[in-house]
Structure formats: structure tokens, C-alpha cells
Design a protein around this motif. Structure first.
Motif, mmCIF file in Angstrom:
data_model
loop_
_atom_site.group_PDB
_atom_site.id
_atom_site.type_symbol
_atom_site.label_atom_id
_atom_site.label_comp_id
_atom_site.label_asym_id
_atom_site.label_seq_id
_atom_site.Cartn_x
_atom_site.Cartn_y
_atom_site.Cartn_z
ATOM 1 N N GLU A 156 -6.425 5.126 -1.680
ATOM 2 C CA GLU A 156 -6.512 6.495 -1.154
ATOM 3 C C GLU A 156 -5.195 7.259 -1.291
ATOM 4 O O GLU A 156 -5.174 8.486 -1.229
ATOM 5 C CB GLU A 156 -6.887 6.467 0.334
ATOM 6 C CG GLU A 156 -8.265 5.888 0.624
ATOM 7 C CD GLU A 156 -8.201 4.424 0.972
ATOM 8 O OE1 GLU A 156 -9.004 3.969 1.807
ATOM 9 O OE2 GLU A 156 -7.326 3.718 0.412
ATOM 10 N N ILE A 157 -4.077 6.518 -1.473
ATOM 11 C CA ILE A 157 -2.755 7.154 -1.518
ATOM 12 C C ILE A 157 -2.433 7.563 -2.951
ATOM 13 O O ILE A 157 -2.452 6.736 -3.873
ATOM 14 C CB ILE A 157 -1.675 6.203 -0.973
ATOM 15 C CG1 ILE A 157 -1.973 5.874 0.502
ATOM 16 C CG2 ILE A 157 -0.294 6.818 -1.109
ATOM 17 C CD1 ILE A 157 -1.014 4.868 1.115
ATOM 18 N N GLU A 158 -2.147 8.843 -3.120
ATOM 19 C CA GLU A 158 -1.823 9.391 -4.440
ATOM 20 C C GLU A 158 -0.368 9.133 -4.806
ATOM 21 O O GLU A 158 -0.051 8.741 -5.929
ATOM 22 C CB GLU A 158 -2.121 10.892 -4.445
ATOM 23 C CG GLU A 158 -1.807 11.603 -5.743
ATOM 24 C CD GLU A 158 -2.114 13.076 -5.643
ATOM 25 O OE1 GLU A 158 -1.164 13.878 -5.615
ATOM 26 O OE2 GLU A 158 -3.319 13.437 -5.577
ATOM 27 N N ILE A 159 0.535 9.374 -3.859
ATOM 28 C CA ILE A 159 1.964 9.199 -4.102
ATOM 29 C C ILE A 159 2.667 9.099 -2.758
ATOM 30 O O ILE A 159 2.095 9.491 -1.714
ATOM 31 C CB ILE A 159 2.534 10.363 -4.946
ATOM 32 C CG1 ILE A 159 3.906 9.989 -5.530
ATOM 33 C CG2 ILE A 159 2.605 11.630 -4.121
ATOM 34 C CD1 ILE A 159 4.409 11.001 -6.554
ATOM 35 N N TYR A 160 3.878 8.578 -2.751
ATOM 36 C CA TYR A 160 4.647 8.453 -1.514
ATOM 37 C C TYR A 160 6.090 8.878 -1.794
ATOM 38 O O TYR A 160 6.521 8.981 -2.958
ATOM 39 C CB TYR A 160 4.642 7.001 -1.014
ATOM 40 C CG TYR A 160 5.515 6.097 -1.854
ATOM 41 C CD1 TYR A 160 6.853 5.875 -1.504
ATOM 42 C CD2 TYR A 160 5.028 5.501 -3.011
ATOM 43 C CE1 TYR A 160 7.672 5.076 -2.310
ATOM 44 C CE2 TYR A 160 5.834 4.706 -3.800
ATOM 45 C CZ TYR A 160 7.157 4.497 -3.448
ATOM 46 O OH TYR A 160 7.975 3.724 -4.235
ATOM 47 N N THR A 161 6.840 9.116 -0.741
ATOM 48 C CA THR A 161 8.283 9.293 -0.860
ATOM 49 C C THR A 161 8.929 8.700 0.382
ATOM 50 O O THR A 161 8.319 8.682 1.454
ATOM 51 C CB THR A 161 8.680 10.768 -1.028
ATOM 52 O OG1 THR A 161 10.088 10.850 -1.303
ATOM 53 C CG2 THR A 161 8.393 11.565 0.239
ATOM 54 N N ARG A 162 10.135 8.192 0.232
ATOM 55 C CA ARG A 162 10.865 7.637 1.371
ATOM 56 C C ARG A 162 12.248 8.278 1.410
ATOM 57 O O ARG A 162 12.820 8.652 0.382
ATOM 58 C CB ARG A 162 10.979 6.118 1.272
ATOM 59 C CG ARG A 162 11.586 5.602 -0.008
ATOM 60 C CD ARG A 162 11.559 4.085 -0.077
ATOM 61 N NE ARG A 162 11.923 3.592 -1.407
ATOM 62 C CZ ARG A 162 11.982 2.315 -1.742
ATOM 63 N NH1 ARG A 162 11.699 1.387 -0.839
ATOM 64 N NH2 ARG A 162 12.312 1.956 -2.963
ATOM 65 N N LEU A 163 12.760 8.399 2.616
ATOM 66 C CA LEU A 163 14.051 9.047 2.788
ATOM 67 C C LEU A 163 14.784 8.447 3.976
ATOM 68 O O LEU A 163 14.191 7.792 4.833
ATOM 69 C CB LEU A 163 13.886 10.558 2.955
ATOM 70 C CG LEU A 163 13.005 11.083 4.105
ATOM 71 C CD1 LEU A 163 13.813 11.275 5.371
ATOM 72 C CD2 LEU A 163 12.334 12.382 3.717
ATOM 73 N N MET A 164 16.082 8.692 3.985
ATOM 74 C CA MET A 164 16.925 8.235 5.078
ATOM 75 C C MET A 164 17.973 9.302 5.346
ATOM 76 O O MET A 164 18.612 9.790 4.409
ATOM 77 C CB MET A 164 17.615 6.913 4.731
ATOM 78 C CG MET A 164 18.440 6.350 5.879
ATOM 79 S SD MET A 164 19.278 4.790 5.459
ATOM 80 C CE MET A 164 20.661 5.418 4.523
ATOM 81 N N PRO A 165 18.173 9.717 6.604
ATOM 82 C CA PRO A 165 19.226 10.697 6.896
ATOM 83 C C PRO A 165 20.595 10.096 6.613
ATOM 84 O O PRO A 165 20.871 8.957 6.992
ATOM 85 C CB PRO A 165 19.033 10.995 8.377
ATOM 86 C CG PRO A 165 18.314 9.810 8.920
ATOM 87 C CD PRO A 165 17.463 9.292 7.819
#
Length: 901
Positions: free
Chosen positions: A167-176
């Protein structure tokens, strides 16, 4: 001659409107009536009457056959409506001014709040995939208890979910990554905020890229995307040559390797929950030996956003996450806690975020919707005022209506006339509201903390939003105009021309109900304002368990290298500070009061079963920290110089607070001293216990804390100074700072300002609600003026008789005011349960809150009652002071009174 030849218009009109087969019979009858009317009321009025008489003879279909006739009649009607409406406005200047002023204030208040609410609801809607973007949230449980409800989780979550679920098309991850303190061509720039994001960031979010490639800008290590403002600041570029920023180098902090500019994006909109000045490639973090940033299931400092494929149901996907948690975390075996994952729609990230460690720009959804309710209340109150003020002039308009009906006016025409007058007043009020909004815009923007504009908000609305906005405004005009129009047009001409004006009981009850509604809303708003202000004052004056007064904060020397000389340099800096006249003490720490502390999730106690895991916050502090902030030691001792070690692994002691004593299961503080805390392979002996204090605001409960004797290049210095010498000592501190930390920017603040900034949303809400509560009271009082004026006019003769019979002014004021004050009393009583339940719900958001005592409801009741009493008494007094001879002489009542006396 006039009898033989009707006016040219009359003849022309009859030829156009009469069907050929009926013309001779009907035309003859109409012409005869026309001749009689010319003699009696003049040619112009006779012609008008001829038009309306003709309308009664013919079907609408026949009229519509001739468009000219139909347009001509409509033009005459509108012209007549306009002339009469303007005459009434000009004739009754005070009444019209009050009407326009009341409606104008209500509309202006509504438009200002509409700007604020619309802006708050517009967050993140500029993203193309707005309705398919979700952020992953995480609840953690230990020993059956929720220990963290946050947006931070492990770096593997996004990639693994994208791999496991179609079901997931794309993701992104981040960190401050904190402040982007940059050096460009030997020039330093401070305080720009940055995020570390992966290469999918611009595929998920639609921040416009002015230069660079969206898909590859953040693919390599040591690359950075900066905003347009930073391109101007760093390289003196404009949008026309912004592409010249590509390829330029920036040095970040103490990093020796430069960062290459691979993209420039437009400035982040204010209505974005993510705010940044620079985006650093996530690959940089992994490439610097932190492979855990890619594969760890324990390092919890990352945020994940996913985009679902079109048509995918996020709740259905969310229901699969328990299996995901068990598969990868095996209960609490991997991370030391039971992990539960959820999806939050991006549409809720700004207003409905009660998460810990949230880096988003957030606000209270309850406060925003409360503001919208206040706006609706104020607008309804303003419309109610128009109804009451219009019906208060019923007697003045009754004779006009009677004469119009005698002259042949139909009820629909009278209704149209009064609706047209309502629209005219509303249009004038709307113009006044626009002018008021423009005049107050700067001040309002200062209160809400955003650069709002009515024209910008309206331009951003979609077609449905514009339709709703216009519909509400037009609906209000029609609803507020219909009742007065039908009431005034329903008078019987014979009765009103004879002076027999009969009041409608249904109208009487309606006006009472409207007044009750107005003052119920006003009393509720006053109570809410008082409670919000008292809660805010309570949080600002509560005992924090520490002393934050007169403490100056100097940011840490981030550009200094961490080496064996750093601790000595910091100690010498503090030594020189405390030996400066006016400075009492100085301390360094990893965080400051008001900051969210880091957490450890796998603490254990050496003499307890190995399956017992604890989560607690931790704070690095030096041996002066507790003295500088006035945090008292309950048992054991504080840190001393010898407790500090350059190598973190060599530290062997810790101090805990009382909440940690309870968490670890010790019977008392004395029992805790000497016990060992274990975190992985590290052990610390508890040497002391300090009292609990509010590390964060009173909006959050106090937490267990473990203190460790550490230093950091990012650790700020807290300096307690004499209040009277603040301005004098700032340059002295700056000189000492630059002596020990050359090349670092000197940035200072005061801890009180930083700490109480946590209540900014509450302060803003309190200011807004107090201002608009005041406006609501003013508008309600205008409505009461209208109703009391209406009643006073109705009872003018009665007042005259009572005065002639010897009644005093006080007797008359009491008599006429009692009915109104009963309505106000009913409204006040109705407001109490409404205010109680709404404010009790609001206060439940605070773990430390005031109690709802009786005087918090009694004071608003007295205020509303006194304001209403003054308003009514003042209005009634004007009528009561009129000479009774002036009101009775034309009615033949003076003689009756004389005979009676």
C-alpha cells in the motif's frame, strides 16, 4: 383635457400590457380609475397605481411576453426602494449609525477570526500528495505502562514498512540536526535551522525547488539544499541568478569537510508544519561512520513519513502494524519496550499533535475551533441586534406601512422594501468592517504571530470555501432582514392609522429569546476569559521547584573542538565569570529548563531482576548546576569536580530526582543512595537525590530524571546575575566569552523568557478571547439598547400617566427595567453550566491546573448584570424624563388625569 388624454406613459403601458381580446374592456375600466386618481393624488402617483392595478388583472406569463415592461417595473421598484432606504438612513442618523456600527463590529471580528482560523486550517495543503501523506507515530510501553507517545522512532521503520506493505508508494525519513551554523568565505552565519533528510524528501513533499534536481539533490553525502533566503544571505543572490548558488561550498559547525550546495528551494511557507532553512543529506550521517542511522532498531531519533498509493486505506494498513511490531521487536526483547505504531494523516499534524519530541509547528485544535465558535457567536449577536434595533422602530414605521397599503402596496412589495433596507445597512456595515479590519490588521497579526491578510486568505479559498463564505454572509443578511420585514409589513392599515397598534405575542417572545441568547453567550465568554487568564497566571507563578529568575544563558561554543583541553577551558571561563562583581554563579548543562530532555529506555537496577526495564530522562550537568538553579539535595551529595571525566565511559556516578526514586521502586531517597544504575555495559552509582522540579512547562507532568556529570561543546552556560546589573554585565560576559572561545558567536538570552515562551499559545488564546469577548459585550449591549428603546416607546403613554399620578423616576426605571433584568438573569444562569463543562474540558489538557471555584462564575455574573443594568437604566431614563404633558396632550388624557387627581 387631462380626463380625455391619459399621460403618454399610461397609454403606452396599457397598449403593451393588455391582450388584444381584452384591451377594450379592461382598458376602459383602468382609464376611468386613472382619471379619478389623477384628481385625487396627482398624475405621477396615479401612474404608479395604474401599473400595480394592471398587474392584478393579468397572468405572469402575459407580463413576461414583454421584456421591456418587466424590466421597467423592476427598475421603478428598485429605484423606489433605493430612494426610500437612503431617506430612512439619512432621517434616522443615530439609529442607522448604531445599526451600522453594531453590524460592522460583528463582521470585523468575524473576518479577523476567519483569517486566523482559515490560516490554521490551511497547513500543508500546498503539497500535491497532501491527502495521501501520513507520518508514523509510536507508543512505547514498559511494565504495562505507556512511557512515550511520540513521533520519534527508529531509522529502519520507514524503509521496512515500504518493503513489507504494497500500500506504501514511497517514504522519507528525517532527523532534526539543530542550528545550521555556517561558515561561508570566512564569514560566520548563526541560528539557521536544519533537517537531515533522505533523497526521497522532495518526492514526498512539494516544496518548490528553484534550482537543482528534485530527485538527486540530496542523494550524496555532504550535500545541502538551502532556502532562497539563505542564498541571499550567504551568496548575495537574487531569484534571477539563484542558480549560481549550485556548486558553492559551505562549512557547517566544526566539520572540516565542506558541504556542496545542490539545490535552492523557495522559502518554506508559514503554513507548513515542517520549518527549515537548510536540508542536509541523510547520507552524510551514515557516511560518517554512523551505519546505525541506516540499520538500527534501537537508535530512536528519527521521523518517518509515508505516501499511500491512491485508494489505499490508512486504517486498514494501520491494523497490520501489531504483526509488524511482533515480527521485528519480539515484544520488548529488541528495544526494551513494547512498540506500537500508528499513522497520523498530514492534515492533523499541525492542530492535533499531542506527541512528545514533535519537531512540527503545532497549535491547539480546540483553541482554533473555539475561536471559530466565538466568531459565530459574535456574528449572530450582531445580526440579532439588527433585528431588535429594527423592530424597536416598529411604531415609527407602522403608519408608513399603513399608508402604503392604503395606496395599494402589496405585502410582497413591502417585504422587498424592508429586505432591501436590510441589505443596504449590511453593505454599509460590511464596508465599515473592511475598513476596521484593515486598521486593526497589524495589531491582530502581532497578537496571533502570523502575517495574515484578508485578501490573501480569500484568494487562497477554493470555490467551495468562497461559496460557504458568501452563503453565510448573504444568509445572515436575509435572516436578519426577513423577520423585521414580515413583522412590519403585516400591520393592518386601518388599525395603525387609527393609532391602535397591537403587539404580537410571538414577536415579544422571540425578542426575549434573542436577548437571552446574546447575554448567555456574553456571560459564557467572560467566564471563559477569566478562567483562561487565571490558569495562565497560575502556570506563570507556580513554584517550579527551582529558581529561574535572573539567570542569563550563553549558547555553547559549538565551533570549539572536543579535546582534552575543552573541560579546562570551560572551567576557567566559569571561574572568571564568578569572580566578576555582580555574578553569583555559573554552570553548564546539556539542556536548559524548558527543553525536552533525552530519554534512555533500557535502564536497570543492579540488585533487581534482569527483566525489569525502566525509561527515564537524563540530563548532563556540571557540579555548579544544582546551586545555580536552587535545586535542593534531599539526601546524599551533589557532583564535585572529580566526578567529571573527559571520557564519557569513565563516568561512574549519577544523581536522580524523587520521581526516579519512585520509578526504580526504592522505598525512599535514602535507600536509593549507593545503588547502581545499569544501561547496557555502563554502570553508575547513585550518590544523591534532588527534589523534583518542572523541567518543562506545567502543561506536562514532572518526569524521572537521571543527572550525569558531563560537558559538551553544545552545552549552554547558565549565569546567575544581579537583576539590577543585567544591562551592565552583558558586555562584560561577552568579553570573557570571546576570550576563551574565539571565533564563536556570542548569543545570549534570559531563562525566564525562554521558559515562559512555552505558554505562547495560551497567552495568544487569552489575548484573543479577551478582546473578542469585549466586542461581544459591546454588541450585546447595543441589542439591549434596541429592546429597551422598543419597550420604552411602547409604554410612553403609560410612563406619562404614572408620572402625572406622582410616580418617581426611580419607580419608573425599576418598573421598566425589571423585565429586562429578568432576561439577563436567566441568561446568566444558563451560561453557568455551559461555561463549566466547556472550561472543565479545556482544563483537562493540563496536569497542573486551577480548580473551578464558585467565584470564577460569580464574578462574570455580576459583571454582566451590572453592565446590563446600566445599559437599560440609561435608555429608560431618557424616556422617563420626558414631560408627561408632551405625551398626553394629544390623546385627551391630561383632562382625565386632572379629573382623577
Amino acid at each position: 383635457m387631462q380626463e380625455e388624454h391619459p399621460s403618454r406613459f399610461a397609454r403606452k403601458f396599457l397598449r403593451w400590457i393588455c391582450p388584444e381580446e381584452l384591451r377594450e374592456e379592461i382598458e376602459g375600466d383602468l382609464v376611468q380609475r386613472y382619471y379619478r386618481d389623477v384628481k385625487r393624488i396627482g398624475e405621477r402617483n396615479a401612474t404608479r397605481k395604474l401599473v400595480w392595478s394592471a398587474l392584478k388583472f393579468f397572468r405572469p406569463g402575459i407580463l413576461l411576453r414583454n421584456k421591456f415592461t418587466f424590466q421597467l417595473i423592476n427598475t421603478m421598484m428598485l429605484r423606489n426602494y433605493l430612494i426610500i432606504a437612503f431617506r430612512n438612513v439619512a432621517k434616522n442618523k443615530v439609529f442607522s449609525a448604531i445599526n451600522v456600527f453594531g453590524l460592522g463590529i460583528g463582521l470585523a471580528a468575524c473576518l479577523l477570526i476567519f483569517q486566523f482560523v482559515t490560516f490554521e486550517l490551511s497547513y500543508d495543503k500546498f503539497h500535491d500528495k497532501y491527502d495521501r501523506i501520513y507520518r508514523v507515530t509510536n507508543d512505547r510501553f514498559q511494565n504495562g505502562k505507556l512511557i512515550q507517545h511520540g513521533t520519534i522512532t527508529y531509522p529502519t521503520i520507514g524503509p521496512t514498512m515500504a518493503k513489507d506493505y504494497a500500500e506504501i508508494e514511497i517514504y522519507t525519513r528525517l532527523m532534526p540536526s539543530g542550528a545550521f551554523n555556517a561558515r561561508v568565505n570566512d564569514e560566520y552565519f548563526q541560528d539557521d535551522q536544519s533537517l537531515m533528510v533522505d533523497e526521497h524528501f522532495f518526492s514526498v513533499f512539494s516544496f518548490p525547488l528553484l534550482a537543482g534536481e528534485r530527485l538527486s539533490a540530496l542523494k550524496d553525502g555532504h550535500t545541502v539544499v538551502i532556502t532562497e533566503d539563505l542564498a541571499r544571505k550567504y551568496f548575495n543572490l537574487t531569484r534571477s541568478n539563484i542558480v549560481d548558488a549550485l556548486g558553492k561550498e559551505i562549512y557547517w559547525g566544526s566539520d572540516k569537510q565542506p558541504y556542496k550546495v545542490t539545490g535552492v528551494c523557495a522559502n518554506v511557507p508559514d503554513n507548513s508544519h515542517l520549518q527549515f532553512d537548510a536540508l542536509v543529506s541523510y547520507r552524510t550521517l551514515i557516511g560518517e561512520g554512523n551505519n546505525d542511522a541506516d540499520v538500527s532498531w534501537k537508535w530512536s531519533d528519527f521521523r518517518h513519513y509515508i505516501v499511500l498509493k491512491p485508494g489505499a486505506d490508512y486504517q486498514s494498513l494501520e491494523s497490520k502494524f501489531p504483526v509488524f511490531s511482533e515480527r521485528y521487536f519480539k515484544g520488548d526483547k529488541v528495544s526494551g519496550s513494547v512498540e506500537k505504531f500508528y499513522l497520523q494523516p498530514l492534515s492533523r499534524a499541525h492542530l492535533y499533535s499531542d506527541y512528545e519530541y514533535d519537531i512540527a509547528r503545532t497549535a491547539s485544535g480546540k483553541s482554533v475551533w473555539a475561536m471559530l465558535v466565538i466568531a459565530i457567536f459574535i456574528l449572530v449577536i450582531a445580526w440579532i441586534n439588527y433585528i431588535n434595533l429594527t423592530t424597536s422602530r416598529a411604531l415609527d414605521r407602522a403608519k408608513e406601512v399603513g399608508l402604503r397599503k392604503v395606496m395599494g402596496a402589496m405585502k410582497s412589495q413591502l417585504v422587498g422594501q424592508f429586505i432591501f433596507e436590510s441589505a443596504l445597512i449590511s453593505c454599509l456595515a460590511f464596508v465599515a468592517a473592511i475598513l476596521c479590519v484593515q486598521a486593526c490588521q497589524f495589531t491582530f497579526n502581532d497578537i496571533v504571530g502570523h502575517q495574515l491578510s484578508l485578501w490573501h486568505v480569500l484568494s487562497e479559498l477554493n470555490s467551495s470555501g468562497i461559496f460557504i463564505f458568501i452563503g453565510v454572509m448573504l444568509g445572515g443578511i436575509l435572516l436578519s432582514g426577513f423577520y423585521p420585514a414580515f413583522m412590519l409589513s403585516s400591520y393592518q392599515p386601518v388599525s395603525v392609522l387609527k393609532g391602535k397598534f397591537q403587539r404580537s405575542s410571538s414577536g415579544h417572545y422571540l425578542r426575549k429569546a434573542l436577548v437571552i441568547f446574546q447575554f448567555t453567550a456574553s456571560a459564557t465568554l467572560i467566564t471563559g476569559t477569566l478562567i483562561v487568564s487565571k490558569q495562565l497566571r497560575f502556570m506563570n507563578t507556580a513554584d517550579l521547584g527551582m529558581n529561574i529568575n535572573d539567570i542569563m544563558i550563553v549558547d555553547g561554543p559549538e565551533l570549539m573542538a572536543w579535546d582534552s583541553t575543552f573541560v579546562e577551558r570551560v572551567e576557567n571561563f566559569k571561574y572568571e565569570l564568578v569572580h566578576t562583581n555582580g555574578i553569583a554563579s555559573a554552570a553548564t548543562s546539556s539542556r536548559l529548563p524548558g527543553d525536552r530532555l533525552g530519554r534512555g529506555f533500557d535502564f536497570r537496577i543492579s540488585n533487581q531482576p534482569t527483566e525489569s526495564h525502566y525509561t527515564t530522562s537524563f540530563l548532563g550537568a556540571d557540579y555548579h548546576f544544582f546551586d545555580t538553579y536552587g535545586i535542593s539535595v534531599i539526601t546524599g551529595r551533589k557532583f564535585v569536580v572529580t566526578d567529571h571525566k573527559v571520557n564519557f565511559d569513565d563516568i561512574t556516578v549519577a544523581v536522580i530526582n524523587q520521581n526516579a526514586v519512585k520509578l526504580f521502586g526504592f522505598a525512599n531517597a535514602e535507600e536509593a543512595v549507593g545503588q547502581e544504575i545499569i544501561d547496557g555495559n555502563r554502570k553508575w552509582t547513585i550518590i544523591g537525590v534532588v527534589n523534583d522540579f518542572h523541567q518543562e512547562s506545567l502543561k506536562k507532568p514532572m518526569e524521572p530524571i537521571v543527572f550525569l556529570p558531563t560537558y559538551s561543546t553544545y552545552g549552554p552556560t547558565s549565569i546567575r546575575i544581579a537583576d539590577a546589573r543585567k544591562d551592565e554585565l552583558i558586555p562584560v560576559v561577552e568579553t570573557i566569552y570571546k576570550k576563551f572561545f574565539p571565533g564563536n558567536a556570542f548569543r545570549y538570552s534570559f531563562i525566564e523568557d525562554r521558559y515562559y515562551a512555552q505558554y505562547m499559545d495560551e497567552k495568544r488564546f487569552a489575548r484573543i478571547i479577551s478582546i473578542f469577548t469585549g466586542l461581544g459585550i459591546i454588541i450585546s449591549c447595543l441589542g439591549l439598547v434596541g429592546l429597551s428603546s422598543y419597550t420604552a416607546v411602547q409604554r410612553t403613554k403609560e410612563i406619562g400617566i404614572r408620572k402625572a399620578l406622582g410616580a418617581s423616576l426611580l419607580n419608573i426605571i425599576t418598573l421598566l427595567s425589571s423585565d429586562f433584568m429578568k432576561l439577563v438573569a436567566v441568561a446568566i444562569l444558563l451560561s453557568v453550566p455551559i461555561a463549566y463543562f466547556s472550561m472543565d474540558s479545556w482544563l483537562r489538557n493540563y496536569p497542573y491546573r486551577i480548580s473551578l471555584q464558585w467565584f470564577l462564575f460569580m464574578v462574570p455574573m455580576l459583571v454582566v448584570f451590572m453592565i446590563a443594568a446600566f445599559t437599560v437604566s440609561f435608555q429608560v431614563l431618557k424616556t422617563a424624563r420626558v414631560n408627561p404633558a408632551n405625551t398626553l396632550k394629544y390623546e385627551g388624557l391630561c383632562g382625565i388625569v386632572n379629573r382623577c387627581t
